[in-house]
Write a protein that holds these residues in place. Structure first.
Motif, short mmCIF file in Angstrom:
data_model
loop_
_atom_site.label_atom_id
_atom_site.label_comp_id
_atom_site.label_asym_id
_atom_site.label_seq_id
_atom_site.Cartn_x
_atom_site.Cartn_y
_atom_site.Cartn_z
N ILE A 67 33.27 67.79 54.51
CA ILE A 67 34.00 67.02 53.64
C ILE A 67 35.14 67.12 53.45
N GLY A 68 36.03 66.26 52.72
CA GLY A 68 37.52 66.26 52.73
C GLY A 68 37.88 64.69 52.60
N ARG A 69 39.02 64.81 52.12
CA ARG A 69 39.89 63.51 51.81
C ARG A 69 40.13 62.92 53.06
N ASN A 70 40.33 61.67 53.20
CA ASN A 70 40.72 60.69 54.29
C ASN A 70 41.97 61.59 55.06
N SER A 211 30.58 62.65 55.68
CA SER A 211 30.54 61.65 54.86
C SER A 211 31.29 61.76 53.52
N HIS A 212 31.76 60.81 53.11
CA HIS A 212 32.36 60.63 51.90
C HIS A 212 31.22 60.58 50.68
N ILE A 213 29.98 60.34 51.10
CA ILE A 213 28.92 60.10 49.91
C ILE A 213 28.27 61.54 49.68
N LEU A 214 28.92 62.33 48.82
CA LEU A 214 28.31 63.68 48.65
C LEU A 214 26.89 64.08 48.25
N ASP A 215 26.36 62.95 47.61
CA ASP A 215 24.70 62.94 47.49
C ASP A 215 23.96 63.31 48.82
N THR A 216 24.63 62.32 49.88
CA THR A 216 23.95 62.35 51.32
C THR A 216 24.16 63.82 51.96
N VAL A 217 25.42 64.54 51.58
CA VAL A 217 25.44 65.52 52.21
C VAL A 217 24.75 66.76 51.60
N LYS A 218 24.66 66.51 50.24
CA LYS A 218 23.68 67.69 49.44
C LYS A 218 21.98 67.34 49.71
N GLU A 219 21.94 66.19 50.07
CA GLU A 219 20.52 65.73 50.44
C GLU A 219 20.07 66.40 51.70
N TRP A 226 34.65 72.44 53.91
CA TRP A 226 35.65 71.61 53.25
C TRP A 226 36.92 71.71 53.99
N ILE A 227 37.34 70.46 54.62
CA ILE A 227 38.77 70.67 55.38
C ILE A 227 39.82 69.90 54.37
N HIS A 228 41.07 70.28 54.57
CA HIS A 228 42.15 69.71 53.66
C HIS A 228 43.39 69.80 54.37
N ARG A 229 43.90 68.56 55.16
CA ARG A 229 44.98 68.56 55.96
C ARG A 229 44.91 69.45 57.04
N GLY A 230 44.05 69.74 57.70
CA GLY A 230 43.97 70.25 58.78
C GLY A 230 43.36 71.81 58.54
N ASP A 231 43.35 72.04 57.33
CA ASP A 231 43.10 73.54 57.02
C ASP A 231 41.66 73.81 56.46
N MET A 232 40.69 74.86 56.79
CA MET A 232 39.64 75.03 56.10
C MET A 232 39.67 75.58 54.85
N ILE A 233 39.05 75.10 53.75
CA ILE A 233 39.28 75.58 52.49
C ILE A 233 38.05 76.21 52.12
N ALA A 234 36.72 75.65 52.43
CA ALA A 234 35.83 76.39 51.89
C ALA A 234 34.61 76.33 53.06
N ASP A 235 33.62 77.15 53.17
CA ASP A 235 32.59 77.18 53.92
C ASP A 235 31.43 78.21 53.34
N GLY A 236 30.38 77.21 52.83
CA GLY A 236 29.57 78.11 51.81
C GLY A 236 28.35 76.94 51.73
N HIS A 237 27.47 77.55 50.76
CA HIS A 237 26.36 76.55 50.54
C HIS A 237 26.91 75.42 49.59
N THR A 238 26.17 74.40 50.06
CA THR A 238 26.51 73.01 49.86
C THR A 238 26.84 72.60 48.27
N ASP A 239 25.98 73.23 47.59
CA ASP A 239 26.22 72.87 46.13
C ASP A 239 27.46 73.39 45.46
N GLU A 240 27.74 74.64 45.84
CA GLU A 240 28.93 75.22 45.33
C GLU A 240 30.27 74.81 45.99
N VAL A 241 30.20 74.34 47.17
CA VAL A 241 31.32 73.79 47.91
C VAL A 241 31.61 72.47 47.48
N VAL A 242 30.61 71.56 47.47
CA VAL A 242 30.66 70.22 46.87
C VAL A 242 31.26 70.03 45.25
#
Length: 281
Positions: A67-70, A211-219, A226-242
Motif C-alpha cells: 500500500i501507499g499513495r500514488n 491496491s488502493h482499496i484497503l478492504d481488499t488488502v485486509k480481506e 507500506w511504501i512512501h516515496r520509495g521508502d519502506m515505512i512499515a512491514d507487519g500484520h495487515t490490520d496494524e499497518v493499514v
C-alpha cells in the motif's frame, strides 16, 4: 536464509522471495525533468529514486499487501519482483518465475478472439497443448459466443476487457503479483470476475497485491508493506499497518501535513533493521 536484527533472529528454510536493499532509479529528461517548464529551455536530466533500500523476506504461502499513495513505488516493486525490470542496486531472489497481472495481454486487433487467447496463454507460460485445451474455456467464460471467430477490431471495449481478464486469470502461478484491480467490463460482469479473482488468489502459493482499496488488502493479505516515496515505512500484520496508513491518509487529507510527516517518521522508526544472511547446509 536467516533474517537478523539486534533484537531477534529467525531462520526461513525455504523463502519464496528475498529482497535485499533494493533500489530503483529512473533518469528523466525533457519536460518531465524540468517540471513542465518552457519547452525552449535546454533539456536537463534528473534522477528519480523510485525505490530506496527495500528489504524483506517472504515465506512460501504468505500473502503480502503493498500500500501507499500514488507514486510511492508500489508498481515498480512488483515489476522488480517479476523480473521485468532490474533493480539499480541490491538483489532480488525469487523461488520461481512470478506471474504479474494488471497489465492486459497485448491483444492484436487483426487476430480473432480465439487466436488472441491462444497466444496470450503461450505468453503466460502454458504449453501449446495446454493452451489449445484452455482456449474454449476462456471463450465460454468471457461469453464471446460466435464473436470468438471474429477479429478483435470488431469487439466493443467491454468484450475486449472480458477476454483480457479471462486470459490473464487462466494460469495458477506459484507467485502471483496483482497490480490494482483488473478491468472487467460492465458492472453485471463484476461479480463473476470477482469470484474468479478470489479463486486465483486462494490457489496461488504467494500473492503480492497492490491496491488502493484497503478492504481488499485486509480481506486477502495477512501481512502488508507500506511504501512512501520509495521508502519502506512499515512491514507487519495487515490490520496494524493499514490502521497507521489510514491515520496518515486522514491527516494528509485534512491538510495536517506536518502531523502526517511526523507520523511517517514515528512508524518508520519501528521498522526492524534487517540484514539477510545465507544459512549453510
Amino acid at each position: 536464509m536467516s533474517t537478523h536484527n539486534p533484537e531477534t533472529q529467525s531462520v526461513i528454510q525455504h523463502p519464496a522471495v528475498v529482497a535485499q536493499n533494493i533500489g530503483k532509479d529512473y533518469v528523466l529528461t525533457g519536460a518531465d525533468a524540468s517540471g513542465g517548464r518552457s519547452f525552449w529551455k535546454q533539456k536537463r536530466a534528473r534522477t528519480v529514486d523510485a525505490l530506496r533500500g527495500v528489504t524483506f523476506v517472504v515465506q512460501k504461502g504468505e500473502s503480502i499487501g503493498i500500500i501507499g499513495r500514488n507514486g510511492s513505488g508500489k508498481s515498480t516493486l512488483l515489476r522488480v519482483i517479476a523480473g521485468s525490470e532490474a533493480p539499480t542496486s541490491g538483489t532480488i531472489h525469487v523461488s520461481c518465475q512470478p506471474t504479474l497481472l494488471g497489465v492486459a495481454p497485448a491483444l492484436q486487433s487483426w487476430l480473432t478472439g480465439e487466436q488472441n487467447a491462444y497466444l496470450g496463454l503461450l505468453a503466460l507460460g502454458m504449453s501449446p497443448d495446454e493452451a489449445r485445451d484452455t482456449v474454449p474455456k476462456i471463450i465460454e467464460w468471457a461469453e464471446l459466443g460466435e464473436a470468438a471467430t471474429r477479429p478483435m477490431a470488431t469487439y466493443s471495449s467491454g468484450m475486449g476487457s472480458k477476454l483480457s481478464f479471462a486470459i490473464s486469470t487462466s494460469v495458477r502461478p506459484e507467485v502471483l503479483l496483482v497490480d490494482e484491480a483488473l478491468s472487467t467490463g460492465d458492472s453485471a460482469f463484476g461479480a463473476k470476475a470477482h469470484k474468479r479473482m478470489e479463486s486465483l488468489l486462494q490457489d496461488a502459493g504467494n500473492v503480492f497485491l497492490v491496491s488502493h482499496i484497503l478492504d481488499t488488502v485486509k480481506e486477502n493479505c495477512d501481512r502488508t508493506i507500506w511504501i512512501h516515496r520509495g521508502d519502506m515505512i512499515a512491514d507487519g500484520h495487515t490490520d496494524e499497518v493499514v490502521q497507521r496508513y489510514q491515520e496518515f491518509s486522514n491527516l494528509f487529507r485534512d491538510g495536517a501535513e506536518a502531523k502526517a510527516i511526523e507520523l511517517l517518521r514515528q512508524v518508520r522508526a519501528t521498522l526492524p533493521d534487517i540484514t539477510i544472511q545465507p544459512v549453510k547446509g
